[in-house]
Each structure stands twice: as structure tokens, then as C-alpha cells.
Design a protein around this motif. Structure first.
Motif: not given
Length: 432
Positions: A228-229, A256, A260, A296-297, A299-301
Motif C-alpha cells: 500500500y502507498k 507504507g 517508503p 513514496s513507494n 504505489l504512490g506518495q
């Protein structure tokens, strides 16, 4: 003499018509011990069948069975026995009977044959699931019976809590309700994990609902990893005020999976750190402004903005003249030095009347639309024109620099000034 002849003749006629005397004997249902039998597939089994008394007339006491048909014609009991029960069909019609003449009586054994599954295996389409996506759990059960007694129990355990498996749903098989033999079954269950389900274990079990005590055969658990983000734990938009020389640790820790990556930029857009926190010192003008952290990773930030400012160097109130003639205007000047961010600044004006409570009361504000996007500190001189009356003689004025940060404004107040109002004398008539 004639009477005797007539009687003998009647007897001969009766015997001639009906033959010798007969006795019609009836049967009763045989007694089973035990009447019900639960046997594991491949195990030995036996049931005794008996009658209370031997019939007077010839009889046969025996068994109707797929595997063994013992019988007797001179005993009051007969035993059905097998060393290894491997015929599922036996459960369909194992019966003891007795025939007396043309009469037949039957007793059926309530026989249940069950078999432990050769294997119960749980797997998932993917061990790693993105939050909000579905994944399929597959419970494979091999060679278990009888199929009509089978259901599947689903359980889960959360290692972040008690780590105890908790039953959450079942799968039944209406199409197998009359199945007496063993079956193979693959059962599917769709789940939609959330981030809270990361690390949760699942388990399935083949359940044979036999009598009052279900027999449960459990798979090895599997663990689901949820990606998951990042979500930053701290408030996403905040402002902090530093005193000169004060040190502040600003945190940007995020939850995350995968873990992250962090990226901090300073007010002048320079990269200042790649860790989850930074240390900011007060006292330098170039350190003031908005710091931005991005976690961030793949999947998003998520971004956190922290505005760092210091207390204003000075908030000073003065007037064009300390003495004002009634009806004339005078200008109040509020000078604010080095306060920020400018976009959060407003000025609050207050006054206090010593002839009343002498408590300062807010009466107006000055805002700065031209500074709405200003992130740095500013210097500001704010003017307010007032027209005192004779009642205002001795009134005190005060201004305050207000930084409207989050839900709690920070207020920095000037020293008050006193206005003296000169006015014409008023003669009050005296009645004689």
C-alpha cells in the motif's frame, strides 16, 4: 350310536377339507447392538443381531450386506463383522433380517463410514496483494468422505493482535448432500485485503459433520502480504515557530509497504535530507520558510509541508501625535520586523478605556491579500487612522502581529500607547 357316527363323520370331513392343524407364527424386528455405527474407512467393524426367543416354526436369522452375509437357522443371534471396511456402499443398506415362514422382519443399521482427507492444502493466487485488489484463496481437499457430511471452515489470525485463528465464514456443498462416498474438492474464496490485513494469516479446514462432534482437518496457514502507498502519521500541513537558537526535529515518518523513500527540500528547493526527519535551527533568516517532505513507494506518495518561522524581532506601535485635538485625525503606526510566513500574517487592533474596565478589546483587523502566497518572513508597517473624541481621552491602543497557523493563531503584541485628547471647555449651567 348314531350321534357318535355323525361326530366322527364331521371330523373326517373337516380334516379332509383343511388338512392337519396349522399355527401361523409372526416375527418381530431383530435387535441390533449397536443400532448406529461410526467407522473410519479401513477400520474393523461389527454389529450383533439378535431375537428374544427361537420361533417354534423354522426360521432364518441373517444379514443383508455388500461384504458379508452371515446367517443362522438355529441360534438367537448372528454377528456381522469385517476386518477392514472399505466398501462405501455398505452404508446404503446394511440390514439384519429374520424370516419365519413367509414373513420377513428387518432392522437397518445406521452406518456412517468416514475417511480423513489425504491432504488439505491452502494456497493463494498471489502472496503479495495491492491494497484494494482482490485475491483468490484455494483450499484443495483430497479423498475425504462422506461428501454429504463435508463443509469447509475459513479462519484468519492477525499477528498484530492475539495471533489466534478466528473462524469467519464457511462453504457448504448442497450438491453433495446425498453423497456417501469420498470426494475431491477445490474450494475458492475471494478476499479484498486492506493495509490493516498486511501479515494476516489464513487457514482452511475440511469439516466432517459427524454426529454431534465435527471432525476437523486443518491446512497449514498462509500469510498474505499487502502492499500500500505511504501515509504520513504527522499532520500534512503545519507551521512551527522557533525562538532564536532553538533546535527542532521535524518528523515525516510514514506507514507504507514497501517501506517508503523520503525526500526533504528546503524553502529554496534544495534537497536537504533523504531520511524520515530533519533538524532545523532557529535564528537564521535563510532557514525560515516551507520545508517539504515526500514519502513514496511504487504505489504512490504523500507530502508533508512544514512552515518554519520565528517570532517577530519587534512589534512597535506609535502615533503621529500623542496629543490630539478632538475631531482631528491621527495615524497609528504598527511596525512589525522579520515575521513570517507573510502569507499567514494579519494585524489585530485593540483598545482599552481606563474609565471603564481597562481591558483591551479587539475592534478591527488588517489583512494582506498581496502576501497570500508569501512563504518567507517579511517586514510590515501598518497604518490605521482614528478620530478621537473627548470621551477617548486617556484611551490606550495596542496592535498585534497575528500568525494564523493551523487552528491556533500565534499572537505577538506591542506595548500600548496612550492618546491624550484636547477639547474645548464645556460650561454646565447651574440653576439658581
Amino acid at each position: 350310536m348314531s350321534a357318535c357316527v355323525f361326530s366322527s363323520l364331521l371330523t373326517v370331513l373337516c380334516l379332509g377339507l383343511y388338512g392337519k392343524y396349522t399355527y401361523a407364527e409372526t416375527c418381530t424386528d431383530p435387535i441390533l447392538s449397536p443400532p448406529s455405527l461410526l467407522v473410519e474407512y479401513g477400520s474393523s467393524a461389527e454389529v450383533n443381531c439378535s431375537i428374544p426367543n427361537k420361533p417354534v416354526t423354522p426360521y432364518i436369522l441373517g444379514w443383508e450386506s455388500k461384504s458379508s452375509q452371515p446367517l443362522t437357522s438355529n441360534e438367537t443371534s448372528v454377528m456381522w463383522k469385517v476386518d477392514r471396511l472399505t466398501m462405501w456402499e455398505e452404508a446404503e443398506g446394511l440390514r439384519c433380517y429374520i424370516t419365519v415362514g413367509k414373513t420377513k422382519c428387518l432392522s437397518s443399521v445406521n452406518l456412517t463410514i468416514y475417511k480423513r482427507p489425504d491432504r488439505v492444502t491452502l494456497s493463494s493466487v498471489s502472496d503479495v496483494v495491492v491494497e484494494g485488489n482482490q485475491t483468490e484463496l484455494r483450499c484443495e481437499i483430497e479423498n475425504v468422505g462422506p461428501g454429504g457430511k463435508l463443509s469447509v471452515r475459513w479462519s484468519r489470525a492477525d499477528p498484530k493482535q492475539s495471533n489466534t485463528f478466528t473462524h469467519f465464514t464457511d462453504t457448504s456443498f448442497p450438491d453433495l448432500v446425498n453423497e456417501l462416498m469420498s470426494v475431491n474438492k477445490t474450494v475458492k474464496l475471494t478476499v479484498t485485503p486492506s493495509r490493516e490485513d498486511d501479515g494476516v494469516q489464513y487457514q482452511c479446514a475440511a469439516v466432517l459433520n459427524l454426529d454431534q462432534h465435527p471432525h476437523v482437518f486443518t491446512s497449514q496457514p498462509i500469510t498474505i502480504t499487502v502492499h500500500y502507498k505511504p501515509i504520513i502519521a504527522e499532520p500534512l500541513d503545519t507551521t512551527v515557530i522557533l525562538a532564536e537558537g532553538e533546535m527542532l526535529v521535524v518528523n515525516c515518518s510514514a506507514h507504507g509497504n514497501p517501506s517508503p523513500h523520503y525526500h526533504w527540500t528546503s524553502p529554496d528547493k534544495r534537497t536537504v535530507s533523504n531520511s524520515s526527519s530533519i533538524v532545523i535551527s532557529g535564528g537564521r533568516r535563510e532557514d525560515q520558510g516551507q520545508y517539504t517532505c515526500t514519502a513514496s513507494n511504487y504505489l504512490g506518495q504523500e507530502t508533508r509541508k512544514v512552515t518554519v518561522t520565528e517570532r517577530p524581532d519587534r512589534v512597535t506601535l506609535s502615533s503621529g501625535s500623542d496629543v490630539v485635538v478632538e475631531g482631528d485625525q491621527t495615524e497609528l503606526r504598527c511596525e512589525i520586523e522579520n515575521v513570517g510566513p507573510g502569507g499567514k500574517l494579519s494585524v489585530r487592533w485593540s483598545r482599552a478605556d481606563p474609565k471603564q474596565s481597562n481591558t483591551f478589546t479587539h475592534f478591527t483587523d488588517t489583512s494582506f491579500p498581496d502576501l497570500v502566497n508569501e512563504l518567507m518572513s517579511v517586514n510590515k508597517t501598518v497604518k490605521l487612522t482614528v478620530t478621537p473624541r473627548r470621551e477617548d481621552d486617556g484611551v490606550q491602543y495596542q496592535c498585534a502581529a497575528v500568525l494564523n497557523l493551523d487552528q491556533h493563531p500565534h499572537v505577538f503584541t506591542s506595548q500600548p500607547i496612550t492618546i491624550t485628547v484636547h477639547c474645548e471647555s464645556v460650561i454646565t449651567p447651574v440653576n439658581m
